[in-house]
Design an enzyme around this catalytic site. Structure first.
Site, PDB file in Angstrom:
ATOM      1  N   LYS A  63      -6.060  -4.735   0.191  1.00  0.00           N
ATOM      2  CA  LYS A  63      -5.155  -4.616   1.348  1.00  0.00           C
ATOM      3  C   LYS A  63      -5.246  -5.831   2.275  1.00  0.00           C
ATOM      4  O   LYS A  63      -6.320  -6.165   2.779  1.00  0.00           O
ATOM      5  CB  LYS A  63      -5.482  -3.334   2.112  1.00  0.00           C
ATOM      6  CG  LYS A  63      -4.514  -2.976   3.221  1.00  0.00           C
ATOM      7  CD  LYS A  63      -4.880  -1.608   3.817  1.00  0.00           C
ATOM      8  CE  LYS A  63      -3.855  -1.130   4.833  1.00  0.00           C
ATOM      9  NZ  LYS A  63      -4.212   0.213   5.352  1.00  0.00           N
TER      10      LYS A  63
ATOM     11  N   CYS B 152      -0.100   0.661   2.409  1.00  0.00           N
ATOM     12  CA  CYS B 152       0.202   1.230   3.726  1.00  0.00           C
ATOM     13  C   CYS B 152       0.624   0.209   4.779  1.00  0.00           C
ATOM     14  O   CYS B 152       1.722  -0.311   4.721  1.00  0.00           O
ATOM     15  CB  CYS B 152      -0.959   2.097   4.187  1.00  0.00           C
ATOM     16  SG  CYS B 152      -0.403   3.373   5.351  1.00  0.00           S
TER      17      CYS B 152
ATOM     18  N   GLU C  95      -3.012   5.655  -0.919  1.00  0.00           N
ATOM     19  CA  GLU C  95      -4.137   4.797  -0.497  1.00  0.00           C
ATOM     20  C   GLU C  95      -5.418   5.651  -0.456  1.00  0.00           C
ATOM     21  O   GLU C  95      -5.373   6.840  -0.141  1.00  0.00           O
ATOM     22  CB  GLU C  95      -3.812   4.297   0.921  1.00  0.00           C
ATOM     23  CG  GLU C  95      -4.883   3.506   1.610  1.00  0.00           C
ATOM     24  CD  GLU C  95      -4.466   3.152   3.058  1.00  0.00           C
ATOM     25  OE1 GLU C  95      -3.518   3.773   3.607  1.00  0.00           O
ATOM     26  OE2 GLU C  95      -5.088   2.246   3.631  1.00  0.00           O
TER      27      GLU C  95
ATOM     28  N   VAL D 118      -0.018   7.561   9.240  1.00  0.00           N
ATOM     29  CA  VAL D 118      -0.234   8.473  10.362  1.00  0.00           C
ATOM     30  C   VAL D 118       0.861   8.307  11.423  1.00  0.00           C
ATOM     31  O   VAL D 118       0.930   9.081  12.358  1.00  0.00           O
ATOM     32  CB  VAL D 118      -1.633   8.268  10.999  1.00  0.00           C
ATOM     33  CG1 VAL D 118      -2.730   8.709  10.052  1.00  0.00           C
ATOM     34  CG2 VAL D 118      -1.852   6.812  11.418  1.00  0.00           C
TER      35      VAL D 118
HETATM   36  C1  ACM Z   1      -2.552   2.761   7.201  1.00  0.00           C
HETATM   37  O1  ACM Z   1      -2.496   1.564   6.932  1.00  0.00           O
HETATM   38  N1  ACM Z   1      -3.307   3.590   6.535  1.00  0.00           N
HETATM   39  C2  ACM Z   1      -1.711   3.306   8.286  1.00  0.00           C
END
Ligand code: ACM
Length: 261
Positions: free
Chosen positions: A108, A141, A38, A168
């Site tokens: 996203k 992510c 990402e 993370v």
């Molecule tokens: C994320 O969506 N970068 C944890």
């Protein structure tokens, strides 16, 4: 199909340098499909929408063109995350560029943490495209936290999920086991490494990119802290059989009228 996970450590704000290093990592190892993290061209931890705007790329930018040229040169598909600018809107996006010139955009759906301050929620839905006989789906992510994301991709025929990430938290790489088994798909979660300190906040990324098979086998697992390009040859058709025994085809026997929407 040879799938390569390109686990990297972007330098915040160095779009041209990151693009060059990412393409050079792809060149280091032959594959059919390269999955990159990402926001791979920018780094992750923006501190304002103005900064996102400054470091964002329109789909016509020279950096996007460089990835498209690399896809042609390597005769491969490349999926990479970037900050997309479309008119006034900013998206946390990933793009699949293919050697035949196609480009498939994903924005996203589920924004994480302070991304909610700087980006617009994605409006593309979850795309699935065909390449070399495989159907490849795209997610980014935090989408993993919502089982509907990978489910939707699998129901739409995805056999491999290209999951560009900047994780993370420590859960996703383990949770992929359940998602891969429940949906009978390959999941390629490609994470970055390193840390970013912006203003008074430090975020550390958890590395360990993984490729998990429909049977829950971890075919690849990257290191925790260092960059790596990992490759495995998979047969995407393994993801087409949704029967786990003669009585249970886990897609055919779904009962959506009893599920909440
Ligand atoms: C994320 O969506 N970068 C944890």
């Amino acid at each position: 199909m040879k799938v390569a996970l390109v686990q990297c450590k972007p330098v915040f704000g160095d779009r041209d340098g990151n693009t060059e290093r990412l393409i050079s990592s792809c060149r280091s190892t032959p594959a059919d499909l390269y999955v990159l993290p990402e926001l791979a061209t920018t780094g992750y931890q923006f501190v304002s929408a103005g900064e996102v705007r400054e470091l964002s790329d329109e789909i016509t930018s020279p950096r996007i063109a460089a990835f498209a040229a690399a896809a042609r040169e390597l005769d491969a598909a490349i999926v990479f995350g970037f900050a997309e600018r479309s008119g006034e809107k900013l998206f946390n996006a990933s793009l699949a560029v293919l050697p035949d010139g196609r480009a498939i955009l994903y924005r996203k759906t589920h924004l994480f943490y302070k991304e909610t301050l700087y980006f617009h929620p994605g409006d593309t839905g979850f795309p699935v495209f065909e390449f070399r006989g495989a159907r490849i789906g795209m997610a980014i992510c935090f989408d993993w936290f919502f089982p509907e994301s990978f489910r939707t991709l699998a129901l739409n025929g995805a056999e491999i999920i290209a999951h560009s990430s900047n994780l993370v938290m420590p859960y996703c790489q383990r949770a992929d086991f359940a998602a891969a088994v429940q949906n009978r798909v390959f999941i390629a979660t490609v994470n970055r490494v390193g840390a970013e300190q912006r203003e008074d906040e430090r975020l550390e990324f958890t590395g360990e990119s993984v490729l998990v098979s429909p049977k829950g086998e971890y075919l690849l697992r990257g290191p925790r802290k260092s960059e790596a390009v990992l490759v495995v040859d998979i047969d995407p058709s393994e993801a087409r059989n949704k029967a786990i025994n003669p009585y249970n085809n886990v897609f055919a026997m779904r009962r959506p009228h009893l599920y909440c929407t």
